[in-house]
Design a protein around this motif. Structure first.
Motif, PDB file in Angstrom:
ATOM      1  N   SER A 120      46.123  28.591  36.238  1.00  0.00           N
ATOM      2  CA  SER A 120      45.141  27.511  36.293  1.00  0.00           C
ATOM      3  C   SER A 120      45.826  26.167  36.122  1.00  0.00           C
ATOM      4  O   SER A 120      45.577  25.223  36.896  1.00  0.00           O
ATOM      5  CB  SER A 120      44.081  27.717  35.210  1.00  0.00           C
ATOM      6  OG  SER A 120      43.166  26.647  35.197  1.00  0.00           O
ATOM      7  N   ALA A 160      38.249  38.812  33.937  1.00  0.00           N
ATOM      8  CA  ALA A 160      37.436  38.283  35.027  1.00  0.00           C
ATOM      9  C   ALA A 160      36.672  37.041  34.570  1.00  0.00           C
ATOM     10  O   ALA A 160      36.608  36.030  35.297  1.00  0.00           O
ATOM     11  CB  ALA A 160      36.479  39.345  35.534  1.00  0.00           C
ATOM     12  N   ASP A 161      36.105  37.105  33.405  1.00  0.00           N
ATOM     13  CA  ASP A 161      35.362  35.958  32.879  1.00  0.00           C
ATOM     14  C   ASP A 161      36.289  34.758  32.700  1.00  0.00           C
ATOM     15  O   ASP A 161      35.903  33.612  32.979  1.00  0.00           O
ATOM     16  CB  ASP A 161      34.696  36.308  31.540  1.00  0.00           C
ATOM     17  CG  ASP A 161      33.532  37.280  31.699  1.00  0.00           C
ATOM     18  OD1 ASP A 161      33.061  37.469  32.845  1.00  0.00           O
ATOM     19  OD2 ASP A 161      33.103  37.857  30.679  1.00  0.00           O
ATOM     20  N   VAL A 188      39.123  34.117  34.369  1.00  0.00           N
ATOM     21  CA  VAL A 188      39.450  33.575  35.697  1.00  0.00           C
ATOM     22  C   VAL A 188      38.277  32.745  36.220  1.00  0.00           C
ATOM     23  O   VAL A 188      38.451  31.626  36.728  1.00  0.00           O
ATOM     24  CB  VAL A 188      39.779  34.706  36.694  1.00  0.00           C
ATOM     25  CG1 VAL A 188      39.880  34.158  38.121  1.00  0.00           C
ATOM     26  CG2 VAL A 188      41.074  35.417  36.308  1.00  0.00           C
ATOM     27  N   ALA A 189      37.079  33.293  36.096  1.00  0.00           N
ATOM     28  CA  ALA A 189      35.896  32.638  36.661  1.00  0.00           C
ATOM     29  C   ALA A 189      35.648  31.257  36.058  1.00  0.00           C
ATOM     30  O   ALA A 189      35.116  30.368  36.740  1.00  0.00           O
ATOM     31  CB  ALA A 189      34.674  33.526  36.467  1.00  0.00           C
ATOM     32  N   ARG A 190      36.021  31.077  34.812  1.00  0.00           N
ATOM     33  CA  ARG A 190      35.763  29.769  34.201  1.00  0.00           C
ATOM     34  C   ARG A 190      37.015  28.879  34.162  1.00  0.00           C
ATOM     35  O   ARG A 190      36.983  27.783  33.595  1.00  0.00           O
ATOM     36  CB  ARG A 190      35.205  29.944  32.786  1.00  0.00           C
ATOM     37  CG  ARG A 190      36.129  30.580  31.785  1.00  0.00           C
ATOM     38  CD  ARG A 190      35.496  30.569  30.377  1.00  0.00           C
ATOM     39  NE  ARG A 190      36.391  31.144  29.382  1.00  0.00           N
ATOM     40  CZ  ARG A 190      36.370  32.400  28.978  1.00  0.00           C
ATOM     41  NH1 ARG A 190      35.465  33.243  29.469  1.00  0.00           N
ATOM     42  NH2 ARG A 190      37.221  32.844  28.063  1.00  0.00           N
ATOM     43  N   ARG A 250      39.873  31.112  41.649  1.00  0.00           N
ATOM     44  CA  ARG A 250      38.698  31.754  42.253  1.00  0.00           C
ATOM     45  C   ARG A 250      38.812  33.257  42.030  1.00  0.00           C
ATOM     46  O   ARG A 250      39.822  33.866  42.380  1.00  0.00           O
ATOM     47  CB  ARG A 250      38.684  31.452  43.759  1.00  0.00           C
ATOM     48  CG  ARG A 250      37.489  31.987  44.530  1.00  0.00           C
ATOM     49  CD  ARG A 250      37.633  31.714  46.019  1.00  0.00           C
ATOM     50  NE  ARG A 250      38.730  32.480  46.627  1.00  0.00           N
ATOM     51  CZ  ARG A 250      39.842  31.947  47.132  1.00  0.00           C
ATOM     52  NH1 ARG A 250      40.033  30.630  47.113  1.00  0.00           N
ATOM     53  NH2 ARG A 250      40.783  32.707  47.657  1.00  0.00           N
ATOM     54  N   LEU A 251      37.804  33.854  41.436  1.00  0.00           N
ATOM     55  CA  LEU A 251      37.811  35.301  41.197  1.00  0.00           C
ATOM     56  C   LEU A 251      37.398  36.012  42.478  1.00  0.00           C
ATOM     57  O   LEU A 251      36.248  35.939  42.892  1.00  0.00           O
ATOM     58  CB  LEU A 251      36.866  35.665  40.047  1.00  0.00           C
ATOM     59  CG  LEU A 251      36.771  37.159  39.723  1.00  0.00           C
ATOM     60  CD1 LEU A 251      38.108  37.692  39.221  1.00  0.00           C
ATOM     61  CD2 LEU A 251      35.673  37.410  38.683  1.00  0.00           C
ATOM     62  N   ASP A 252      38.354  36.711  43.099  1.00  0.00           N
ATOM     63  CA  ASP A 252      38.086  37.352  44.388  1.00  0.00           C
ATOM     64  C   ASP A 252      37.754  38.836  44.277  1.00  0.00           C
ATOM     65  O   ASP A 252      37.104  39.390  45.159  1.00  0.00           O
ATOM     66  CB  ASP A 252      39.287  37.190  45.321  1.00  0.00           C
ATOM     67  CG  ASP A 252      39.378  35.794  45.912  1.00  0.00           C
ATOM     68  OD1 ASP A 252      38.398  35.032  45.806  1.00  0.00           O
ATOM     69  OD2 ASP A 252      40.438  35.450  46.480  1.00  0.00           O
ATOM     70  N   ARG A 262      30.930  43.099  40.225  1.00  0.00           N
ATOM     71  CA  ARG A 262      30.065  42.281  41.066  1.00  0.00           C
ATOM     72  C   ARG A 262      28.678  42.060  40.468  1.00  0.00           C
ATOM     73  O   ARG A 262      27.973  41.133  40.863  1.00  0.00           O
ATOM     74  CB  ARG A 262      29.963  42.911  42.464  1.00  0.00           C
ATOM     75  CG  ARG A 262      31.195  42.635  43.314  1.00  0.00           C
ATOM     76  CD  ARG A 262      31.117  43.255  44.703  1.00  0.00           C
ATOM     77  NE  ARG A 262      31.486  44.668  44.672  1.00  0.00           N
ATOM     78  CZ  ARG A 262      30.721  45.658  45.084  1.00  0.00           C
ATOM     79  NH1 ARG A 262      29.496  45.416  45.537  1.00  0.00           N
ATOM     80  NH2 ARG A 262      31.151  46.901  45.042  1.00  0.00           N
ATOM     81  N   HIS A 305      29.764  38.998  38.675  1.00  0.00           N
ATOM     82  CA  HIS A 305      30.439  38.016  39.537  1.00  0.00           C
ATOM     83  C   HIS A 305      30.218  38.437  40.995  1.00  0.00           C
ATOM     84  O   HIS A 305      31.091  39.054  41.620  1.00  0.00           O
ATOM     85  CB  HIS A 305      31.933  37.956  39.204  1.00  0.00           C
ATOM     86  CG  HIS A 305      32.224  37.612  37.781  1.00  0.00           C
ATOM     87  ND1 HIS A 305      32.185  36.311  37.299  1.00  0.00           N
ATOM     88  CD2 HIS A 305      32.548  38.391  36.716  1.00  0.00           C
ATOM     89  CE1 HIS A 305      32.481  36.306  36.010  1.00  0.00           C
ATOM     90  NE2 HIS A 305      32.704  37.550  35.631  1.00  0.00           N
ATOM     91  N   ALA A 317      32.903  38.294  43.869  1.00  0.00           N
ATOM     92  CA  ALA A 317      34.192  38.992  43.711  1.00  0.00           C
ATOM     93  C   ALA A 317      34.172  40.306  44.489  1.00  0.00           C
ATOM     94  O   ALA A 317      34.227  41.395  43.914  1.00  0.00           O
ATOM     95  CB  ALA A 317      34.491  39.223  42.233  1.00  0.00           C
TER      96      ALA A 317
END
Length: 244
Positions: free
Chosen positions: A114, A159-160, A162-164, A169-171, A202, A205, A208
């Motif tokens: 990040s 995942a959380d 990465v998302a914030r 971008r959480l793929d 998913r 998210h 993703a």
């Protein structure tokens, strides 16, 4: 060069037929599966030929090889994936060319990615690498697997994060068929487990949706399980030379 182009074109056509057949057998549209060609140990000239042949996704696993190769091919319409275990001291370099990092397996790596993505003013796609070396208690609790990756129990937290995280971008999720544990030698079962984990991811998210699984030897099992991306190297480029 013409001989090499003909060789790569023939190999690519064979892989394309395998993917198409696997999609047909699974009742899936061919467009649902994206081919990523893993070009590690092969020169930029091969990448250029592959691009001319229509390849749009390439992958590397070692920054010291990938960085100069990506720079040499910067004029090509390629999406670069980094698929190897990534040390934080290589993150600045990797962010300069990688569009997607498929080997996210610890919070320190997310933080470093990040920071460097913000500095480079780039958005980097991230896949959580899932270790399915089941039977290893530490992995089950979210520890790292033998070939990198975090255990299923660690997906949600990463995942959380990465998302914030800014500029990330959480793929989705990625896995490598495990060599040990209950899924050793059971690639399709491993990939089906990854798909279950993707469904869980998913729910929190929805965007993703990417599921990267399967390589030259097991791409059919990955397609059957529902993978959206397969990572194929030797079946396209040939048997890799031994690294000294």
């Amino acid at each position: 060069m013409t001989d090499r182009r003909n060789e790569l074109a023939a190999n690519l056509a064979k892989v394309e037929r395998r993917i198409a057949a696997a999609c047909a057998a699974a009742g899936r549209a061919r467009e649902e599966v994206t081919l990523i060609v893993v070009t590690k140990t092969y020169p930029a000239s091969d990448v250029r030929i592959l691009s001319e042949l229509g390849v749009r996704h390439t992958a590397e696993n070692r920054d010291q090889e990938a960085a100069p190769k990506a720079a040499e091919c910067a004029d090509l319409p390629l999406t670069w994936h980094f698929v190897g275990q990534l040390q934080t001291n290589k993150v600045r370099s990797v962010v300069s060319y990688a569009d997607v990092v498929q080997s996210i397996d610890r919070s320190r790596l997310v933080t470093a990615l990040s920071r460097e993505a913000v500095r480079a003013e780039r958005e980097v796609g991230c896949l959580i690498q899932v270790a399915l070396d089941a039977g290893e208690p530490a992995v089950g609790r979210g520890g790292r697997g033998e070939r990198g990756g975090v255990g299923p129990g660690g997906i949600e937290e990463l995942a959380d994060l990465v998302a914030r995280s800014e500029a990330l971008r959480l793929d989705g999720l990625m896995t490598v068929a495990p060599l040990t544990g209950e899924y050793a030698g059971r690639q399709q079962a491993a990939f089906e487990r990854l798909m279950d984990l993707s469904t869980d991811l998913r729910s929190a998210h929805p965007a993703a949706t990417m599921v990267s699984a399967g390589m030259s030897g097991d791409l059919e099992q990955a397609v059957a399980a529902g993978a959206t991306h397969v990572r194929v190297g030797s079946a396209v480029l040939g048997v890799r030379p031994r690294l000294g």
